[in-house]
Write a protein that holds these residues in place. Structure first.
Motif, PDB file in Angstrom:
ATOM      1  N   ALA A 156       0.807  -1.143  -0.171  1.00  0.00           N
ATOM      2  CA  ALA A 156       0.023   0.095   0.086  1.00  0.00           C
ATOM      3  C   ALA A 156       0.710   1.136   0.112  1.00  0.00           C
ATOM      4  O   ALA A 156       0.671   2.161  -0.697  1.00  0.00           O
ATOM      5  N   LEU A 157       1.942   1.182   0.775  1.00  0.00           N
ATOM      6  CA  LEU A 157       2.881   2.204   0.930  1.00  0.00           C
ATOM      7  C   LEU A 157       3.706   2.540  -0.316  1.00  0.00           C
ATOM      8  O   LEU A 157       3.711   3.579  -0.961  1.00  0.00           O
ATOM      9  N   LEU A 158       3.928   1.269  -1.216  1.00  0.00           N
ATOM     10  CA  LEU A 158       4.414   1.712  -2.533  1.00  0.00           C
ATOM     11  C   LEU A 158       3.525   2.101  -3.313  1.00  0.00           C
ATOM     12  O   LEU A 158       4.033   2.798  -4.329  1.00  0.00           O
TER      13      LEU A 158
ATOM     14  N   LEU B 174       8.202   1.757  -8.275  1.00  0.00           N
ATOM     15  CA  LEU B 174       7.547   1.036  -7.200  1.00  0.00           C
ATOM     16  C   LEU B 174       6.062   1.100  -7.273  1.00  0.00           C
ATOM     17  O   LEU B 174       5.739  -0.059  -6.539  1.00  0.00           O
ATOM     18  N   ARG B 175       5.630   2.004  -7.721  1.00  0.00           N
ATOM     19  CA  ARG B 175       4.177   2.164  -7.969  1.00  0.00           C
ATOM     20  C   ARG B 175       3.643   0.763  -8.877  1.00  0.00           C
ATOM     21  O   ARG B 175       2.856   0.145  -8.692  1.00  0.00           O
ATOM     22  N   GLY B 176       4.418   0.777  -9.968  1.00  0.00           N
ATOM     23  CA  GLY B 176       4.305  -0.561 -11.049  1.00  0.00           C
ATOM     24  C   GLY B 176       4.495  -1.750 -10.116  1.00  0.00           C
ATOM     25  O   GLY B 176       3.543  -2.708 -10.540  1.00  0.00           O
ATOM     26  N   ILE B 177       5.315  -2.085  -9.542  1.00  0.00           N
ATOM     27  CA  ILE B 177       5.669  -3.115  -8.923  1.00  0.00           C
ATOM     28  C   ILE B 177       4.380  -3.609  -7.924  1.00  0.00           C
ATOM     29  O   ILE B 177       3.834  -4.807  -8.032  1.00  0.00           O
ATOM     30  N   SER B 178       4.048  -2.477  -7.325  1.00  0.00           N
ATOM     31  CA  SER B 178       2.706  -2.690  -6.206  1.00  0.00           C
ATOM     32  C   SER B 178       1.565  -3.159  -7.050  1.00  0.00           C
ATOM     33  O   SER B 178       0.823  -4.131  -6.638  1.00  0.00           O
ATOM     34  N   ILE B 179       1.232  -2.299  -8.051  1.00  0.00           N
ATOM     35  CA  ILE B 179       0.115  -2.383  -8.908  1.00  0.00           C
ATOM     36  C   ILE B 179       0.103  -4.013  -9.509  1.00  0.00           C
ATOM     37  O   ILE B 179      -0.847  -4.742  -9.610  1.00  0.00           O
TER      38      ILE B 179
ATOM     39  N   ALA C 158      -3.475  -5.187   1.246  1.00  0.00           N
ATOM     40  CA  ALA C 158      -2.984  -4.108   0.390  1.00  0.00           C
ATOM     41  C   ALA C 158      -4.103  -2.961  -0.215  1.00  0.00           C
ATOM     42  O   ALA C 158      -3.982  -1.956   0.094  1.00  0.00           O
ATOM     43  N   GLU C 159      -5.015  -3.812  -0.940  1.00  0.00           N
ATOM     44  CA  GLU C 159      -6.346  -2.917  -1.255  1.00  0.00           C
ATOM     45  C   GLU C 159      -7.011  -2.307  -0.255  1.00  0.00           C
ATOM     46  O   GLU C 159      -7.512  -1.218  -0.408  1.00  0.00           O
ATOM     47  N   ILE C 160      -7.177  -3.000   0.924  1.00  0.00           N
ATOM     48  CA  ILE C 160      -7.904  -2.489   1.974  1.00  0.00           C
ATOM     49  C   ILE C 160      -7.218  -1.337   2.586  1.00  0.00           C
ATOM     50  O   ILE C 160      -7.834  -0.469   2.894  1.00  0.00           O
ATOM     51  N   ILE C 161      -5.841  -1.600   2.766  1.00  0.00           N
ATOM     52  CA  ILE C 161      -5.149  -0.469   3.526  1.00  0.00           C
ATOM     53  C   ILE C 161      -5.137   0.707   2.600  1.00  0.00           C
ATOM     54  O   ILE C 161      -5.290   2.002   3.148  1.00  0.00           O
ATOM     55  N   ARG C 162      -4.879   0.682   1.292  1.00  0.00           N
ATOM     56  CA  ARG C 162      -5.150   1.831   0.218  1.00  0.00           C
ATOM     57  C   ARG C 162      -5.981   2.364   0.662  1.00  0.00           C
ATOM     58  O   ARG C 162      -6.211   3.734   0.569  1.00  0.00           O
ATOM     59  N   GLY C 163      -7.414   1.873   0.545  1.00  0.00           N
ATOM     60  CA  GLY C 163      -8.795   2.250   0.746  1.00  0.00           C
ATOM     61  C   GLY C 163      -8.826   3.242   2.195  1.00  0.00           C
ATOM     62  O   GLY C 163      -9.486   4.253   2.050  1.00  0.00           O
TER      63      GLY C 163
END
Length: 490
Positions: free
Chosen positions: A314-316, A324-329, A376-381
């Motif tokens: 989520a932090l990435l 880093l965003r691409g790796i996370s996604i 990760a998606e829950i925390i991002r939300g």
């Protein structure tokens, strides 16, 4: 952003293809030199995989508080181990994973009433056939007048274990039939008894065992005219294991010469009687307790590592770095887009080609990696739900971005997402049951063993269901308590 995502997905796909290619190369290289027998002798262990839910070939016995896999196949495996002067190590898993375990080097031999068909010979080597019990059909006793031979089974629903000779035979030789495949014989028996199937294709010794222990069942001969080289039980070994195959064949020759299979079958009958003396669920309580222990262990560890991984991903996702965003996604989308069962099998069998990971650890890793993507998606939300004013206030106080995230944003985010996070933990407990396919003795695995041992199809499932309910209900109440505390503190 869409271009970046596409590039990352493309890069991830290339990495996966490279990994699969490496695995294939490693698999091919293992065929070059035949060290199969030498490895067993140096290790002083003969590792055998089986699916202990197929009496009288293999089944689990609960005697004097000790669990042990018994049956004719186990006697054959013990004979080979004694002849090689090594210790026999038995690993249990689902039937459809046995040959995969051999191909990926998880075991030296697979034994379990396996028929050496031409299709299977393309993937593994086989020993000589050590027993041919013949083929039969199980039917409900009430249908004995209706189904007296294979001819009567045309245009009916036939069941067979997935990936077995019986499945292929039913498809090819019973005109108009609808063939239903399942992984577990116990599930097929239950489907037969509840009239979802008209007949079940099964080897004669197993059919006899079920008829003897379940008065509601009957059996009829298959009437198949089969190739003797493909019918009967043989031992599967990795392709190119010539020396180990020869050693196994020497033991099998002695078994045939002294007609030891009849003795082994008689011994199996004695152990089967041990299981059926007391088929109450209280008697099998140690099985369920052990299953709960493994289910709890996997769920707790997977929850911890899943949250750690989820927070990291989520932090990435909020990083300034496009990479880093691409790796996370890419990770999140890939894991959420593939079944957990496939992930479990890939970690155990696929990665196992490079690093030999035990079944329990493989299950924990796979479930953790899977949970991390959803967390990760829950925390991002949750992070997005925190008002921007909170970040602006933290910045005005001179907090760094990391301190702002640590002390201001994340605590509020976790408060907002606590119900969703709780649901993920509860789901994790139920979804962790998939690890039983690689032989992890969780609650579902133990319930299936009890079903095979006691010939009771429904009650072990009911007990497992009640146990799962108690666990999840207690956890729900605990999570609700802490949610109330958080609201009160707010």
């Amino acid at each position: 952003m869409n271009i970046i995502i596409k590039k990352c997905i493309k890069a991830g796909t290339l990495i996966l293809l490279a990994a699969f290619s490496l695995i294939a190369i490693l698999g091919i290289n293992t065929y070059a030199a035949d060290n199969s027998l030498k490895n067993v002798e140096q290790r002083k262990e003969l590792i055998v995989v089986t699916s202990p839910d197929y009496p009288p070939y293999e089944f689990q016995v609960n005697q004097n508080g000790k669990e042990e896999v018994k049956g004719m196949d186990m006697d054959v495996a013990n004979k080979i181990a004694r002849d090689l002067h090594v210790k026999l190590v038995v690993k249990s898993m689902s039937f459809d994973s046995l040959l995969v375990a051999i191909e990926t080097g998880k075991a030296d031999m697979a034994i379990g009433g396996i028929n050496p068909t031409q299709e299977r010979r393309q993937s593994v080597d086989f020993s000589k056939i050590y027993y041919n019990g013949g083929q039969s059909f199980l039917i409900n006793k009430a249908d004995a007048n209706k189904y007296q031979s294979r001819k009567n089974l045309s245009n009916t629903k036939i069941g067979a274990q997935t990936g077995t000779l019986q499945y292929d035979l039913a498809k090819k030789k019973i005109p108009g039939s609808s063939v239903k495949g399942m992984d577990k014989t116990t599930d097929l028996i239950l489907a037969l008894k509840t009239h979802k199937l008209n007949a079940l294709g099964i080897e004669t010794p197993s059919a006899e065992a079920y008829v003897k222990n379940d008065k509601s069942l009957a059996m009829i001969p298959s009437g198949y005219n089969l190739n003797v080289n493909e019918v009967g039980a043989a031992i599967a070994m990795k392709k190119g294991s010539t020396s180990l195959v020869k050693a196994a064949n020497k033991s099998i020759d002695q078994i045939k010469k002294h007609n030891l299979t009849e003795k082994y079958l008689a011994d199996s009958g004695k152990y089967m009687k041990v299981n059926t003396v007391n088929t109450s669920m209280v008697h099998y309580l140690p099985y369920f307790i052990k299953g709960v222990e493994y289910t709890a262990l996997i769920s707790v560890l997977a929850s911890i590592f899943g949250v750690i991984l989820g927070v990291t991903l989520a932090l990435l996702r909020f990083s300034k770095s496009k990479l880093l965003r691409g790796i996370s996604i890419s990770y999140t989308e890939f894991v959420r887009g593939t079944p957990l069962m496939v992930q479990v099998m890939f970690v155990y069998f696929g990665i196992g080609l490079i690093v030999n990971i035990p079944a329990l650890l493989s299950g924990i890793i796979a479930v953790s990696l899977n949970s991390g993507a959803y967390v990760a998606e829950i925390i991002r939300g949750g992070i997005n739900s925190v008002a921007e004013g909170q970040s602006e206030a933290a910045a005005s106080l001179g907090l760094s971005k990391s301190d702002m995230m640590r002390f201001v944003v994340l605590p509020q985010a976790f408060k907002n997402i606590w119900p969703a996070l709780g649901n993920e933990f509860i789901s994790l407990i139920k979804e962790s049951s998939i690890v039983s396919i690689i032989g992890v003795t969780d609650l579902i695995y133990q319930a299936n063993i009890v079903r095979a041992d006691t010939y009771r199809g429904v009650m072990p499932i009911f007990v497992a269901m009640i146990i799962y309910f108690i666990i999840t209900f207690a956890l729900t109440r605990l999570l609700n308590y802490y949610e109330g505390k958080m609201k009160h503190a707010g």
